[in-house]
Design a protein around this motif. Structure first.
Motif, PDB file in Angstrom:
ATOM      1  N   VAL A 135       0.850  -1.204   0.000  1.00  0.00           N
ATOM      2  CA  VAL A 135       0.000   0.000   0.000  1.00  0.00           C
ATOM      3  C   VAL A 135       0.883   1.251   0.000  1.00  0.00           C
ATOM      4  O   VAL A 135       1.969   1.271   0.574  1.00  0.00           O
ATOM      5  CB  VAL A 135      -0.971   0.058   1.202  1.00  0.00           C
ATOM      6  CG1 VAL A 135      -2.016  -1.041   1.121  1.00  0.00           C
ATOM      7  CG2 VAL A 135      -0.223   0.017   2.520  1.00  0.00           C
ATOM      8  N   GLU A 136       0.374   2.278  -0.662  1.00  0.00           N
ATOM      9  CA  GLU A 136       1.137   3.524  -0.786  1.00  0.00           C
ATOM     10  C   GLU A 136       0.517   4.684  -0.018  1.00  0.00           C
ATOM     11  O   GLU A 136       1.084   5.777   0.021  1.00  0.00           O
ATOM     12  CB  GLU A 136       1.279   3.892  -2.273  1.00  0.00           C
ATOM     13  CG  GLU A 136       2.183   2.913  -3.011  1.00  0.00           C
ATOM     14  CD  GLU A 136       2.305   3.233  -4.499  1.00  0.00           C
ATOM     15  OE1 GLU A 136       1.547   4.108  -4.989  1.00  0.00           O
ATOM     16  OE2 GLU A 136       3.148   2.602  -5.150  1.00  0.00           O
ATOM     17  N   THR A 137      -0.666   4.459   0.549  1.00  0.00           N
ATOM     18  CA  THR A 137      -1.300   5.520   1.332  1.00  0.00           C
ATOM     19  C   THR A 137      -0.353   5.943   2.464  1.00  0.00           C
ATOM     20  O   THR A 137       0.221   5.096   3.139  1.00  0.00           O
ATOM     21  CB  THR A 137      -2.634   5.013   1.912  1.00  0.00           C
ATOM     22  OG1 THR A 137      -3.533   4.776   0.822  1.00  0.00           O
ATOM     23  CG2 THR A 137      -3.252   6.006   2.886  1.00  0.00           C
ATOM     24  N   VAL A 150      -3.546  11.829   6.354  1.00  0.00           N
ATOM     25  CA  VAL A 150      -3.708  10.590   5.591  1.00  0.00           C
ATOM     26  C   VAL A 150      -3.993  10.929   4.134  1.00  0.00           C
ATOM     27  O   VAL A 150      -4.939  11.653   3.831  1.00  0.00           O
ATOM     28  CB  VAL A 150      -4.863   9.738   6.171  1.00  0.00           C
ATOM     29  CG1 VAL A 150      -4.929   8.383   5.471  1.00  0.00           C
ATOM     30  CG2 VAL A 150      -4.707   9.567   7.679  1.00  0.00           C
ATOM     31  N   THR A 151      -3.163  10.380   3.251  1.00  0.00           N
ATOM     32  CA  THR A 151      -3.336  10.635   1.827  1.00  0.00           C
ATOM     33  C   THR A 151      -3.183   9.334   1.051  1.00  0.00           C
ATOM     34  O   THR A 151      -2.206   8.604   1.235  1.00  0.00           O
ATOM     35  CB  THR A 151      -2.282  11.643   1.324  1.00  0.00           C
ATOM     36  OG1 THR A 151      -2.473  12.889   2.000  1.00  0.00           O
ATOM     37  CG2 THR A 151      -2.425  11.875  -0.187  1.00  0.00           C
ATOM     38  N   GLY A 152      -4.182   9.061   0.198  1.00  0.00           N
ATOM     39  CA  GLY A 152      -4.096   7.861  -0.629  1.00  0.00           C
ATOM     40  C   GLY A 152      -5.417   7.577  -1.315  1.00  0.00           C
ATOM     41  O   GLY A 152      -6.389   8.330  -1.155  1.00  0.00           O
ATOM     42  N   ARG A 153      -5.422   6.495  -2.082  1.00  0.00           N
ATOM     43  CA  ARG A 153      -6.639   6.124  -2.789  1.00  0.00           C
ATOM     44  C   ARG A 153      -6.911   4.645  -2.543  1.00  0.00           C
ATOM     45  O   ARG A 153      -6.056   3.788  -2.796  1.00  0.00           O
ATOM     46  CB  ARG A 153      -6.467   6.402  -4.284  1.00  0.00           C
ATOM     47  CG  ARG A 153      -7.708   6.151  -5.095  1.00  0.00           C
ATOM     48  CD  ARG A 153      -7.611   6.809  -6.456  1.00  0.00           C
ATOM     49  NE  ARG A 153      -8.508   6.197  -7.418  1.00  0.00           N
ATOM     50  CZ  ARG A 153      -9.826   6.386  -7.447  1.00  0.00           C
ATOM     51  NH1 ARG A 153     -10.396   7.184  -6.568  1.00  0.00           N
ATOM     52  NH2 ARG A 153     -10.579   5.783  -8.356  1.00  0.00           N
ATOM     53  N   LYS A 154      -8.086   4.376  -2.029  1.00  0.00           N
ATOM     54  CA  LYS A 154      -8.480   3.011  -1.676  1.00  0.00           C
ATOM     55  C   LYS A 154      -9.545   2.509  -2.632  1.00  0.00           C
ATOM     56  O   LYS A 154     -10.437   3.272  -3.025  1.00  0.00           O
ATOM     57  CB  LYS A 154      -9.010   2.995  -0.233  1.00  0.00           C
ATOM     58  CG  LYS A 154      -7.940   3.328   0.799  1.00  0.00           C
ATOM     59  CD  LYS A 154      -6.867   2.257   0.809  1.00  0.00           C
ATOM     60  CE  LYS A 154      -5.777   2.507   1.821  1.00  0.00           C
ATOM     61  NZ  LYS A 154      -4.734   1.448   1.783  1.00  0.00           N
ATOM     62  N   LYS A 155      -9.475   1.243  -2.980  1.00  0.00           N
ATOM     63  CA  LYS A 155     -10.409   0.709  -3.969  1.00  0.00           C
ATOM     64  C   LYS A 155     -11.238  -0.447  -3.409  1.00  0.00           C
ATOM     65  O   LYS A 155     -10.797  -1.165  -2.525  1.00  0.00           O
ATOM     66  CB  LYS A 155      -9.634   0.233  -5.209  1.00  0.00           C
ATOM     67  CG  LYS A 155      -8.860   1.378  -5.882  1.00  0.00           C
ATOM     68  CD  LYS A 155      -8.440   1.019  -7.290  1.00  0.00           C
ATOM     69  CE  LYS A 155      -9.626   1.084  -8.247  1.00  0.00           C
ATOM     70  NZ  LYS A 155      -9.170   0.893  -9.657  1.00  0.00           N
ATOM     71  N   TRP A 156     -12.445  -0.574  -3.987  1.00  0.00           N
ATOM     72  CA  TRP A 156     -13.319  -1.715  -3.708  1.00  0.00           C
ATOM     73  C   TRP A 156     -13.680  -1.832  -2.230  1.00  0.00           C
ATOM     74  O   TRP A 156     -13.643  -2.929  -1.674  1.00  0.00           O
ATOM     75  CB  TRP A 156     -12.677  -3.029  -4.188  1.00  0.00           C
ATOM     76  CG  TRP A 156     -12.273  -3.033  -5.615  1.00  0.00           C
ATOM     77  CD1 TRP A 156     -10.997  -3.023  -6.104  1.00  0.00           C
ATOM     78  CD2 TRP A 156     -13.143  -3.019  -6.748  1.00  0.00           C
ATOM     79  NE1 TRP A 156     -11.027  -3.030  -7.471  1.00  0.00           N
ATOM     80  CE2 TRP A 156     -12.320  -3.024  -7.898  1.00  0.00           C
ATOM     81  CE3 TRP A 156     -14.541  -3.028  -6.904  1.00  0.00           C
ATOM     82  CZ2 TRP A 156     -12.842  -3.020  -9.194  1.00  0.00           C
ATOM     83  CZ3 TRP A 156     -15.048  -3.027  -8.196  1.00  0.00           C
ATOM     84  CH2 TRP A 156     -14.213  -3.023  -9.311  1.00  0.00           C
ATOM     85  N   ILE A 157     -14.013  -0.722  -1.608  1.00  0.00           N
ATOM     86  CA  ILE A 157     -14.296  -0.764  -0.185  1.00  0.00           C
ATOM     87  C   ILE A 157     -15.776  -1.087   0.045  1.00  0.00           C
ATOM     88  O   ILE A 157     -16.663  -0.287  -0.317  1.00  0.00           O
ATOM     89  CB  ILE A 157     -13.940   0.581   0.503  1.00  0.00           C
ATOM     90  CG1 ILE A 157     -12.520   1.003   0.108  1.00  0.00           C
ATOM     91  CG2 ILE A 157     -14.117   0.467   2.015  1.00  0.00           C
ATOM     92  CD1 ILE A 157     -11.445  -0.048   0.324  1.00  0.00           C
TER      93      ILE A 157
END
Lengths: 382, 105
Positions: A135-137, A150-157
């Motif tokens: 993970v890159e967040t 907190v910075t990042g992009r999360k998918k399929w939650i």
């Protein structure tokens, strides 16, 4: 376990059965509309079922693993989205109960148990699926350590469209870190996902966290333990309820396939009288029964105490996802055109079951772990 | 299995560090399917899978009858058998009197 707790457990399992029965017809509409109605979500949360294995001290009902499993099977047998709501809430609750500080547990767990707060588990990213270590967040310490950004992009939650708070997996100084982020904070945007293969009513969203600031006390466990301890505890719990949800799905497919095979007459005989159809039915019935027993075995191991039954749960999830996927496939086969119709229950289970072979540890990842465990057990003497 | 699931009753507080280290290296050698020395950093060596950290916590809790709290999650304590031995002795010695379990409070 006290008599009171047993009664609460039985009551909540019955509540899950009742909720499932009441949702049986509507679930197809929710799937088509891509949404469990807000009222239904809130009603399910208000039953206290979503984190019912939390101890009474935190507002939970102290359900045993077997009782949680039965509740998940009832919901999963009717609607994987409802089971998914239970899964994500109880995953986050389990991680907080295990790795939250006393203050964090006291602050967050009662609301999760009551269902006044709903949680999402935000781990997956574009470049981090099975390999969550990538993970890159970022979870950076700011304001002299008083806050986290907190910075990042999360998918399929799952239920990311609705969750009040997210358990986010990121990195602090390169180390895996877990942090709670309320979704009403500035910088959180949600993009609903539509039209995916399965779990269509599960409020799935991609989430963008753009320099979202949370107090430093929102971090769960020290940096370094975010994946191996916090997320791992959540995922272990998730595999358990997914396994039981798959048991429910497999059994529902067997029931629908059997009902159809017994009553639909072709060529002068009921479908089930044709040997090849009978064979399909027999195999999925055995698979479903075996999955239930493996899920019950995982529950027995887990009842032994905190941290037990991790591998047995993987075995159960692996077998139950496989059973549900095959039961779905063969039930569609037996129902024929009726199984392919837009409102087909077994068709929906078929699509949802395929997702179960991918989430909370893809089948191939489970196989690696199970194989390693077997070699450990039997390889030493070689 | 050479390592039972029952806690060592006499592990605390007087049990020798050597006995504890031997127990732990035995567990690690079985779990990782290769000989692990008392100072081998199995995380650094890349010998563990994604579930091992939790498994190690559960093993230590059961075998030495203690509870690993979030305050104990200094991962350096879990990197080698020697460090784990120090952790176990710390937890089962001075801290034994106020041991609590997750969810009990």
């Amino acid at each position: 376990m006290s008599a009171t707790t047993e009664t609460a457990g039985a009551r909540l399992v019955a509540a899950a059965a009742g909720f499932a029965a009441a949702s049986r017809d509507a679930a197809a509409d929710w799937d088509r509309e891509g949404r469990v109605p807000d009222g239904v979500r809130r009603d399910l949360a208000a039953t206290g079922l979503l984190a019912a294995d939390l101890p009474p001290a935190y507002g939970g009902a102290g359900l045993t693993p077997a009782e949680v499993g039965e509740a998940a099977a009832h919901l999963g047998g009717v609607c994987s989205a409802l089971r998914g709501l239970l899964t994500v809430q109880s995953m986050v609750a389990a991680a907080l109960a295990r790795w939250g500080t006393r203050g964090q547990r006291a602050h967050w767990l009662p609301a999760l148990a009551e269902g006044t707060l709903t949680a999402g588990f935000a781990a997956t990213e574009e470049g981090a699926g099975s390999a969550l270590g990538e993970v890159e967040t970022t979870v950076d310490e700011t304001a002299g350590g008083a806050a986290l950004t907190v910075t990042g992009r999360k998918k399929w939650i799952t239920f990311g469209q609705d969750a009040d708070v997210l358990l986010v997996l990121g990195r602090t100084g390169g180390k895996p870190a877990a942090v709670l982020v309320e979704t009403d904070r500035p910088g959180v945007t949600r993009e609903p996902v539509r039209g995916q293969l399965g779990m269509r009513a599960a409020g799935i969203a991609h989430l963008t966290l753009d320099a979202v600031r949370v107090p430093a006390d929102h971090r769960i466990a020290p940096p370094g333990a975010g994946l191996s301890h916090v997320a791992a505890t959540a995922l272990d719990h998730g595999r358990f309820t997914v396994a039981w949800g798959c048991v429910g799905m497999a059994e529902a497919c067997v029931a629908d396939a059997a009902a159809h095979a017994a009553t639909r007459v072709q060529g002068g005989v009921p479908l089930g009288g044709h040997q090849a159809v009978g064979a399909l039915l027999a195999r999925i019935a055995v698979d479903a029964a075996a999955a239930r027993e493996l899920a019950a075995r995982a529950a027995r191991f887990r009842a032994g105490g905190q941290g037990r039954g991790v591998t047995e749960t993987i075995v159960a999830k692996y077998a139950a996802a496989d059973a549900a996927a095959r039961a779905g496939r063969d039930a569609v086969q037996i129902l024929g055109a009726a199984g392919c119709a837009s409102d087909s229950r077994v068709g929906r289970h078929y699509r949802d079951a395929k997702i179960m072979e991918i989430i909370e540890g893809a089948q191939q990842v489970s196989e690696l772990h199970i194989a390693a465990h077997v070699m450990r057990r039997f390889g030493a003497g070689a | 299995m050479s390592h039972g699931s029952e806690p060592i009753a006499d592990a605390a507080p007087g049990a020798g560090a050597e006995q504890i280290t031997e127990e732990i290296t035995g567990f690690l050698t079985d779990a990782l399917r290769r000989p692990i020395g008392p100072d081998d950093d199995y995380f650094e060596l890349g010998l563990v899978d994604s579930l091992f950290a939790l498994e190690l916590v559960t093993y230590v809790e059961q075998r030495f009858a203690l509870t690993v709290e979030v305050e104990d999650l200094d991962l350096d304590s879990f990197r080698t058998a020697h460090r784990l031995t120090e952790f176990v002795r710390r937890k089962t010695g001075a801290d034994a009197g106020r041991r609590t379990h997750v969810g009990d409070h």
